[in-house]
Scaffold this motif. Structure first.
Motif, PDB file in Angstrom:
ATOM      1  N   ALA A  69       0.988  -1.387   0.004  1.00 60.80           N
ATOM      2  CA  ALA A  69      -0.022   0.100   0.108  1.00 60.80           C
ATOM      3  C   ALA A  69       0.785   1.299  -0.211  1.00 60.80           C
ATOM      4  N   GLU A  70       2.135   1.473   0.945  1.00 60.55           N
ATOM      5  CA  GLU A  70       2.614   2.242   0.807  1.00 60.55           C
ATOM      6  C   GLU A  70       3.670   2.539  -0.409  1.00 60.55           C
ATOM      7  N   VAL A  71       3.690   1.429  -1.105  1.00 59.63           N
ATOM      8  CA  VAL A  71       4.517   1.591  -2.486  1.00 59.63           C
ATOM      9  C   VAL A  71       3.398   2.121  -3.622  1.00 59.63           C
ATOM     10  N   ALA A  93       3.309   5.884  -3.215  1.00 61.46           N
ATOM     11  CA  ALA A  93       4.663   6.399  -3.615  1.00 61.46           C
ATOM     12  C   ALA A  93       4.516   6.423  -5.114  1.00 61.46           C
ATOM     13  N   ALA A  94       4.204   5.597  -5.973  1.00 62.11           N
ATOM     14  CA  ALA A  94       4.029   5.546  -7.155  1.00 62.11           C
ATOM     15  C   ALA A  94       2.972   6.528  -7.669  1.00 62.11           C
ATOM     16  N   ALA A 151       6.794   9.671  -7.677  1.00 63.44           N
ATOM     17  CA  ALA A 151       8.237   9.212  -7.265  1.00 63.44           C
ATOM     18  C   ALA A 151       9.164   8.926  -8.415  1.00 63.44           C
ATOM     19  N   LYS A 152      10.092   9.479  -8.634  1.00 65.83           N
ATOM     20  CA  LYS A 152      11.109   8.746  -9.431  1.00 65.83           C
ATOM     21  C   LYS A 152      12.269   7.977  -8.890  1.00 65.83           C
ATOM     22  N   LYS A 155       5.879  -1.583 -10.725  1.00 66.64           N
ATOM     23  CA  LYS A 155       4.908  -0.213 -10.460  1.00 66.64           C
ATOM     24  C   LYS A 155       5.708   1.394 -10.477  1.00 66.64           C
ATOM     25  N   MET A 156       6.859   1.170 -10.304  1.00 65.13           N
ATOM     26  CA  MET A 156       7.659   2.266 -10.128  1.00 65.13           C
ATOM     27  C   MET A 156       8.010   2.738 -11.636  1.00 65.13           C
TER      28      MET A 156
END
Length: 107
Positions: free
Chosen positions: A32-34, A37-38, A42-43, A69-70
């Motif tokens: 959930a935190e990831v 961030a995405a 966030a890069k 995801k990133m």
């Protein structure tokens, strides 16, 4: 020790501080935190793992999800991982997809 994941975002860098034991029951909290961030664009993702005592395969699955995801252009840093956690990352070959450091200093 109870698992905890906290997200802080500064410009294009997201930092998630992990502590406790990352396993199947706690992996959704990390995921959930990831996702947060995405969605914040966030890069660079910095995973502060100094206080993460254990990571099961569910944690590795979230790391793989994180990379997807990133996006391929995002840098993912694993910072201060304890030997047992680092061993898990290295044995699976995931160390090839992240930047492993003892300490993180922003550029």
């Amino acid at each position: 020790m109870a698992f905890n994941a906290t997200l802080e975002t500064n410009n294009d860098t997201a930092t998630i501080t992990l502590s406790g034991e990352l396993d199947a029951s706690t992996a959704p909290q990390f995921k959930a935190e990831v996702e947060k961030a995405a969605t914040q664009g966030a890069k660079r993702l910095v995973l502060m793992m100094q206080d993460l005592e254990y990571m099961a395969s569910a944690g590795l699955r979230v790391l793989i999800f994180t990379k997807q995801k990133m996006g391929a252009s995002a840098d993912i840093y694993v910072v201060g991982a304890q030997e047992m956690v680092l061993d898990t990352i290295n044995k699976t070959g995931f160390n090839q997809g992240v930047i492993i450091q003892d300490e993180y200093s922003p550029l």
